[in-house]
Design a protein around this motif. Structure first.
Motif, PDB file in Angstrom:
ATOM      1  N   ILE A   5      18.252  69.534  77.847  1.00 11.68           N
ATOM      2  CA  ILE A   5      17.356  69.997  78.648  1.00 11.68           C
ATOM      3  C   ILE A   5      16.379  71.251  79.680  1.00 11.68           C
ATOM      4  CG2 ILE A   5      16.515  68.233  79.961  1.00 11.68           C
ATOM      5  CD1 ILE A   5      14.130  66.738  78.849  1.00 11.68           C
ATOM      6  N   ALA A   9      14.277  74.031  78.718  1.00 15.83           N
ATOM      7  CA  ALA A   9      13.114  74.277  79.536  1.00 15.83           C
ATOM      8  C   ALA A   9      13.415  75.747  80.283  1.00 15.83           C
ATOM      9  CB  ALA A   9      13.264  73.171  80.536  1.00 15.83           C
ATOM     10  N   THR A  12      12.364  78.434  77.260  1.00 13.97           N
ATOM     11  CA  THR A  12      10.568  78.066  76.311  1.00 13.97           C
ATOM     12  C   THR A  12       9.720  78.210  77.185  1.00 13.97           C
ATOM     13  OG1 THR A  12      10.309  75.836  76.831  1.00 13.97           O
ATOM     14  CG2 THR A  12      11.272  76.548  74.138  1.00 13.97           C
ATOM     15  N   LEU A  14       8.894  76.079  79.588  1.00 10.73           N
ATOM     16  CA  LEU A  14       8.147  75.202  80.056  1.00 10.73           C
ATOM     17  C   LEU A  14       9.410  74.260  81.110  1.00 10.73           C
ATOM     18  CD1 LEU A  14       7.699  73.446  76.022  1.00 10.73           C
ATOM     19  CD2 LEU A  14       5.735  74.847  77.984  1.00 10.73           C
ATOM     20  N   SER A  15       8.500  73.284  81.675  1.00  9.61           N
ATOM     21  CA  SER A  15       9.221  72.109  82.666  1.00  9.61           C
ATOM     22  C   SER A  15       9.940  71.387  81.966  1.00  9.61           C
ATOM     23  CB  SER A  15       8.689  71.666  83.301  1.00  9.61           C
ATOM     24  OG  SER A  15       7.247  70.559  82.923  1.00  9.61           O
ATOM     25  N   VAL A  16      10.820  70.760  82.429  1.00  6.01           N
ATOM     26  CA  VAL A  16      11.663  69.536  81.457  1.00  6.01           C
ATOM     27  C   VAL A  16      10.464  68.443  81.849  1.00  6.01           C
ATOM     28  CG1 VAL A  16      13.064  67.820  82.578  1.00  6.01           C
ATOM     29  CG2 VAL A  16      13.401  70.091  82.762  1.00  6.01           C
ATOM     30  N   LEU A  19       7.864  69.241  78.686  1.00  6.02           N
ATOM     31  CA  LEU A  19       9.430  68.324  77.550  1.00  6.02           C
ATOM     32  C   LEU A  19       8.800  67.217  77.131  1.00  6.02           C
ATOM     33  CD1 LEU A  19      12.266  71.083  77.396  1.00  6.02           C
ATOM     34  CD2 LEU A  19      10.451  71.026  75.839  1.00  6.02           C
TER      35      LEU A  19
END
Length: 136
Positions: A5, A9, A12, A14-16, A19
Motif C-alpha cells: 500500500i 500511495a 499514485t 494518493l494517501s494510504v 486507498l
C-alpha cells in the motif's frame, strides 16, 4: 507484480488513507488481495485502476458514479453500453464546466488588460468608483 500500500500511495500520489477509503467504498474493479499477514497486495492492474479513479475524482465525478462504474466492470462483459453512457454523461458535464470556465477566463483576462492599461496610464484610481463610463 505485487505492490504494498505504501508503494501504491507513492506511485499514485494518493494517501494510504485514500486507498483504504477507495477499497471501503467499493471503488476497485476487483477485490484487493491480502498476503498471509493480512497486508494489502496490489497488482499493476490495481494501480492503473486507482489512477483512473483518481482522475475521475479530480474531474468531479461523484463517488457514487465511480462506484457504479466499478460495479459494472466487476459484473464483466455485456454491460459496455452502460459503462459508455456513464462516461459520456460525465464527459458532457466536464465539457459544460470547461465552457463556463472559458467564458469566465475571457472576462477575467479582459479585466486584467483593463487594469494593466489603467495602471500604466496612471488612471487606475477611478476604477470601480460607480461611474459607468470608467471602463472598469
Amino acid at each position: 507484480m505485487a505492490h504494498g500500500i505504501g508503494d501504491v500511495a507513492a506511485r499514485t500520489g494518493l494517501s494510504v488513507h485514500a486507498l483504504r477509503f477507495y477499497e471501503r467504498e467499493g471503488l476497485f474493479a476487483g477485490p484487493i488481495v491480502r498476503d498471509p499477514g493480512g497486508r494489502r497486495v496490489y497488482s499493476d492492474d490495481d494501480i492503473e485502476w486507482v489512477e483512473l479513479c483518481a482522475r475521475l475524482r479530480e474531474t468531479g465525478m461523484p463517488i457514487d458514479a465511480i462506484r457504479k462504474y466499478a460495479d459494472l466492470v466487476r459484473e464483466g462483459p455485456g454491460n459496455e453500453p452502460d459503462r459508455l453512457a456513464l462516461l459520456q454523461a460525465h464527459q458532457e458535464r466536464i465539457e459544460a464546466q470547461m465552457e463556463a470556465l472559458s467564458v469566465g477566463l475571457s472576462m477575467i483576462s479582459y479585466k486584467v488588460r483593463v487594469y494593466e492599461k489603467r495602471l500604466a496610464e496612471g488612471t487606475a484610481s477611478d476604477l470601480w468608483t460607480g461611474r459607468a463610463a470608467s471602463g472598469d
